[in-house]
Design a protein around this motif. Sequence first.
Motif, mmCIF file in Angstrom:
data_model
loop_
_atom_site.group_PDB
_atom_site.id
_atom_site.type_symbol
_atom_site.label_atom_id
_atom_site.label_comp_id
_atom_site.label_asym_id
_atom_site.label_seq_id
_atom_site.Cartn_x
_atom_site.Cartn_y
_atom_site.Cartn_z
ATOM 1 N N ILE A 8 66.695 8.089 50.738
ATOM 2 C CA ILE A 8 67.241 9.076 51.343
ATOM 3 C C ILE A 8 66.905 9.163 53.050
ATOM 4 C CG2 ILE A 8 67.277 10.846 49.474
ATOM 5 C CD1 ILE A 8 64.980 12.449 50.808
ATOM 6 N N GLU A 9 67.466 10.130 53.705
ATOM 7 C CA GLU A 9 67.314 10.215 55.244
ATOM 8 C C GLU A 9 65.908 10.316 55.548
ATOM 9 O OE1 GLU A 9 69.861 10.583 57.873
ATOM 10 O OE2 GLU A 9 70.801 9.375 56.494
ATOM 11 N N GLY A 10 65.389 9.559 56.433
ATOM 12 C CA GLY A 10 63.830 9.976 56.841
ATOM 13 C C GLY A 10 62.709 9.220 55.875
ATOM 14 N N SER A 11 63.297 8.346 54.856
ATOM 15 C CA SER A 11 62.324 7.815 53.916
ATOM 16 C C SER A 11 61.649 6.834 54.604
ATOM 17 C CB SER A 11 63.089 7.351 52.750
ATOM 18 O OG SER A 11 63.921 6.529 53.113
ATOM 19 N N GLY A 12 62.180 5.998 55.768
ATOM 20 C CA GLY A 12 61.191 5.280 56.536
ATOM 21 C C GLY A 12 61.875 3.867 56.503
ATOM 22 N N LYS A 13 63.239 3.861 55.976
ATOM 23 C CA LYS A 13 63.920 2.585 55.964
ATOM 24 C C LYS A 13 63.701 1.823 57.268
ATOM 25 C CE LYS A 13 67.771 4.390 54.541
ATOM 26 N NZ LYS A 13 67.309 5.642 54.970
ATOM 27 N N SER A 14 64.284 2.149 58.343
ATOM 28 C CA SER A 14 64.589 1.406 59.420
ATOM 29 C C SER A 14 63.359 1.006 60.034
ATOM 30 C CB SER A 14 65.278 2.230 60.629
ATOM 31 O OG SER A 14 64.954 3.398 60.719
ATOM 32 N N THR A 15 62.001 1.983 60.021
ATOM 33 C CA THR A 15 60.904 1.788 60.449
ATOM 34 C C THR A 15 60.276 0.496 59.567
ATOM 35 O OG1 THR A 15 60.408 4.191 60.763
ATOM 36 C CG2 THR A 15 58.460 2.520 60.668
ATOM 37 N N ARG A 142 61.242 14.807 58.656
ATOM 38 C CA ARG A 142 61.156 13.761 59.578
ATOM 39 C C ARG A 142 62.580 13.236 60.308
ATOM 40 N NH1 ARG A 142 59.005 8.879 56.067
ATOM 41 N NH2 ARG A 142 56.779 9.652 55.550
ATOM 42 N N ARG A 146 63.257 13.520 64.499
ATOM 43 C CA ARG A 146 63.670 12.574 65.365
ATOM 44 C C ARG A 146 64.880 12.589 66.167
ATOM 45 N NH1 ARG A 146 65.866 7.945 61.591
ATOM 46 N NH2 ARG A 146 67.360 9.429 61.569
ATOM 47 N N GLY A 188 57.267 6.601 49.741
ATOM 48 C CA GLY A 188 57.713 6.621 50.991
ATOM 49 C C GLY A 188 56.689 7.564 52.024
ATOM 50 N N GLY A 190 53.344 7.660 52.381
ATOM 51 C CA GLY A 190 52.277 7.226 52.736
ATOM 52 C C GLY A 190 52.258 6.813 54.260
ATOM 53 N N GLU A 191 51.221 6.239 54.635
ATOM 54 C CA GLU A 191 51.090 5.666 56.257
ATOM 55 C C GLU A 191 51.835 4.472 56.495
ATOM 56 O OE1 GLU A 191 49.632 4.389 59.739
ATOM 57 O OE2 GLU A 191 48.917 3.230 57.888
ATOM 58 N N ILE A 192 52.573 4.625 57.660
ATOM 59 C CA ILE A 192 53.457 3.505 58.043
ATOM 60 C C ILE A 192 52.913 1.885 57.698
ATOM 61 C CG2 ILE A 192 54.951 2.369 60.015
ATOM 62 C CD1 ILE A 192 55.338 5.182 61.076
ATOM 63 N N ILE A 195 52.228 1.160 54.000
ATOM 64 C CA ILE A 195 53.543 1.006 53.451
ATOM 65 C C ILE A 195 53.875 -0.616 53.696
ATOM 66 C CG2 ILE A 195 56.033 1.348 53.232
ATOM 67 C CD1 ILE A 195 55.344 4.405 53.725
HETATM 68 P P1 ADP Z 1 65.325 6.055 57.755
HETATM 69 O O1 ADP Z 1 65.665 4.921 58.437
HETATM 70 O O2 ADP Z 1 64.960 5.980 56.157
HETATM 71 O O3 ADP Z 1 66.054 7.306 58.032
HETATM 72 P P2 ADP Z 1 63.205 6.101 59.690
HETATM 73 O O4 ADP Z 1 62.366 4.903 59.639
HETATM 74 O O5 ADP Z 1 64.442 6.274 61.033
HETATM 75 O O6 ADP Z 1 63.781 6.633 58.383
HETATM 76 O O7 ADP Z 1 62.034 7.218 59.961
HETATM 77 C C1 ADP Z 1 62.348 8.711 60.196
HETATM 78 C C2 ADP Z 1 61.332 9.307 61.124
HETATM 79 O O8 ADP Z 1 60.244 9.380 60.420
HETATM 80 C C3 ADP Z 1 61.073 8.271 62.365
HETATM 81 O O9 ADP Z 1 60.874 9.377 63.661
HETATM 82 C C4 ADP Z 1 59.930 7.477 61.829
HETATM 83 O O10 ADP Z 1 59.063 7.123 63.161
HETATM 84 C C5 ADP Z 1 59.034 8.481 61.103
HETATM 85 N N1 ADP Z 1 58.559 7.864 59.756
HETATM 86 C C6 ADP Z 1 59.024 6.657 59.151
HETATM 87 N N2 ADP Z 1 57.976 6.241 58.273
HETATM 88 C C7 ADP Z 1 56.950 7.303 58.498
HETATM 89 C C8 ADP Z 1 55.856 7.346 57.734
HETATM 90 N N3 ADP Z 1 55.288 6.640 56.493
HETATM 91 N N4 ADP Z 1 54.891 8.426 57.911
HETATM 92 C C9 ADP Z 1 55.171 9.403 58.887
HETATM 93 N N5 ADP Z 1 56.493 9.203 59.570
HETATM 94 C C10 ADP Z 1 57.097 8.146 59.319
#
Ligand code: ADP
Length: 208
Positions: A8-15, A142, A146, A188, A190-192, A195
Motif C-alpha cells: 500500500i501507499e507508504g509501505s516503503g516501496k520506493s525507499t 508516512r 511526506r 514493512g 521495520g527499520e529501513i 528491511i
Molecule cells: P511507497 O513508495 O511505498 O509509497 P515510500 O518509500 O515513498 O513508500 O515511503 C513513504 C515515507 O515513509 C517516506 O517518507 C519514507 O522515507 C518513509 N519510510 C519508508 N520506509 C520506512 C521505514 N521502514 N520506516 C520509517 N519510515 C519509512
Amino acid sequence: MFITFEGIEGSGKSTQIGLLKDFLEKGGHTVLTLREPGGTSLGEGVRSMLLTVRDEEICPEAELFLYEACRAQLVLNVIRPALDKGVIVLCDRFTDSTLAYQGYGRGLGLEDICRMNSSATGGLCPDITFLLDIEAGAGLARAWSRLHAEQGVKEDRFEREEMRFHEKVRRGFLEIAESEERIEVIQGGGEIRSIHKDICAIIKRLSL
Ligand code: ADP
C-alpha cells in the motif's frame, strides 16, 4: 531479472527500490527502475491524470483499462527490451497492484483482472516480488507526512480514500501472496536498513 515491489501507499516501496538499486549497481549490475503507471510517455501522462484531484470520479472499470494500457506499453517498449539486454528491472507496482486495488479494493472480478493482466504483459511475470506489508494507518501516516512536507502537493485521489479501503487492499495483497510462490512478504513496519538487509539476503539467494 525482473523484480517488482508491491504494497500500500507508504509501505516503503520506493525507499527500498532506491537502496536495492545502489546495492545491485555496486555489484556491477545494470539496473533500471520503473514505476507503474509510468516509464513511458503514455504511462506518465496517465499517471498525472489519475493522481490529480479532479471534479470527475474515474469509474473502476476505466481505471482498470488505463492501468492495463500503460502496462502493455511499458512491457513492450521498456521492460522486455531491457531484460533482453541483461538489465535488472526493478518496478514499483505491477500486476499484483491491479488485483489488489481494482479487484480486492474496488470489487472488480478477479478472474477478469487476471486475464487482462496476462494480456497486457504478454505473459511476462516477475522473477520475484517483494510485498512490503504494513497496517494501512501506519502506511498512510508516512505517505501523508511526506506529501504534506512537499510544498504545494495536494493529497492524491487514493490518499483521500478511507482507511477501510486501504486495509481491504492490504488484505488483498496478503491473499495474493498466499497463492504465489514468487511473492516474499516483508514486514514493512521495520527499520529501513534492516528491511534492506532482508531484501538483499533474499536476492543473494537467487545468486545475483
Ligand atoms: P511507497 O513508495 O511505498 O509509497 P515510500 O518509500 O515513498 O513508500 O515511503 C513513504 C515515507 O515513509 C517516506 O517518507 C519514507 O522515507 C518513509 N519510510 C519508508 N520506509 C520506512 C521505514 N521502514 N520506516 C520509517 N519510515 C519509512
